[in-house]
Design an enzyme around this catalytic site. Structure first.
Site, short mmCIF file in Angstrom:
data_model
loop_
_atom_site.label_atom_id
_atom_site.label_comp_id
_atom_site.label_asym_id
_atom_site.label_seq_id
_atom_site.Cartn_x
_atom_site.Cartn_y
_atom_site.Cartn_z
N LYS A 115 -75.58 2.81 75.95
CA LYS A 115 -74.59 3.04 74.91
C LYS A 115 -73.23 3.06 75.60
O LYS A 115 -72.93 3.98 76.35
CB LYS A 115 -74.84 4.34 74.17
N GLY A 176 -67.71 14.16 66.27
CA GLY A 176 -67.80 15.59 66.03
C GLY A 176 -66.95 16.11 64.89
O GLY A 176 -66.93 17.32 64.65
N ALA A 202 -71.06 8.48 64.90
CA ALA A 202 -69.96 9.46 64.94
C ALA A 202 -69.42 9.77 63.55
O ALA A 202 -69.22 8.87 62.73
CB ALA A 202 -68.82 9.02 65.85
N GLY A 203 -69.20 11.05 63.32
CA GLY A 203 -68.54 11.51 62.11
C GLY A 203 -69.46 11.93 60.98
O GLY A 203 -69.03 12.59 60.04
N ASN A 224 -75.52 13.43 66.24
CA ASN A 224 -75.72 14.49 67.21
C ASN A 224 -75.11 15.81 66.74
O ASN A 224 -75.82 16.77 66.47
CB ASN A 224 -75.14 14.11 68.57
#
Length: 274
Positions: A115, A176, A202-203, A224
């Protein structure tokens, strides 16, 4: 324009990246968990099959990463080494090479996945498009299966695909932030034009946003923070896994076309007169 979905969601509706088959379309991470035990429970309940690992943090045995390599069953989970913390293309290439060796230590001798993250801005954590493309070209030439993390830029996504990347990974919103799919229109353009899997990364803050990404036609999501920082991470992981299944099933089923006017669902003929 919404891409045409498969006719049905059958057992064979697997995601293929770099020649490897995945049943789950949810990828998760290993950072920010309150404990290693909570991480293990969350990965299990998510039913994910690929987990990303920050190579630099594992190499340095950063807080929360001690014992990480031993905590995950690498015979069941495919490792996705990432280049988090790299601020330029040269750093990212070096860390990607370390990641390949890390995967070998986990018993995944044929794992060439990376990644790719090139993030020079430590405040907003937005990826550098030029550095990402430069590193991607180098890593593809070295035989890596490159999954680049990018802004939701349709032109950059196409350039990375042309460079040989196995996927493109546009952000929904900053890492995040939990802001959801702020870039939905551009992500839709990327999905429409891509010939490789599109993974929204993300987000994403709640399961409904993960489902939305799959409903749009994204092939997978990587989540995550929304899991690791939930009050009950394992329960949130399970919810994310279910949301991804629901979103993919809805996409395959085909949504009702939007209309300018109402359309009655009850028949308008044969009505009983008063």
């Amino acid at each position: 324009m919404v891409p045409n979905p498969p006719i049905s969601l059958a057992q064979g509706d697997d995601l293929i990246i770099g020649g490897r088959r995945f049943h789950s379309r949810l990828f998760t991470g290993t950072g920010k968990y309150p404990s290693m035990e909570v991480m293990q429970q969350s990965i299990k309940r998510s039913a994910c099959e690929m987990v990303t690992v920050a190579v630099r943090r594992v190499q340095a045995v950063a807080a929360g990463h001690a014992g990480l390599m031993e905590a995950i069953d690498w015979t069941r989970i495919w490792m996705l080494p990432n280049t988090a913390g790299c601020t330029n293309a040269e750093e990212a290439v070096r860390v990607a090479r370390l990641g390949r060796e890390l995967a070998k230590l986990a018993g995944q001798e044929d794992n060439t996945f990376v990644k790719l993250e090139v993030i020079p801005d430590g405040r907003h954590l937005l990826p550098d498009p030029i550095g990402t493309l430069q590193a991607a070209e180098q890593l593809v030439n070295e035989g890596f299966t490159v999954l680049p993390y990018i802004n939701a830029d349709p032109l950059l996504a196409k350039h990375l695909e042309d460079a040989g990347c196995a996927t493109v990974m546009p952000l929904g919103s900053p890492i995040g932030s939990g802001q959801g799919l702020n870039n939905a229109a551009n992500i839709a353009l990327i999905i429409e034009n891509a010939s490789v899997p599109v993974v929204v990364d993300a987000g994403i803050g709640v399961p409904s946003e993960a489902a939305q990404a799959l409903e749009m036609g994204a092939d997978a999501v990587l989540v995550n923070s929304a899991i690791a920082l939930a009050r009950n991470p394992a329960a949130m992981a399970e919810a994310m896994g279910q949301a991804v299944i629901a979103g993919r099933t809805a996409f395959c089923a085909g949504r009702l076309p939007r209309r300018e006017e109402a359309s009655a669902s009850s028949p308008t003929t044969g009505l009983v007169s008063s």
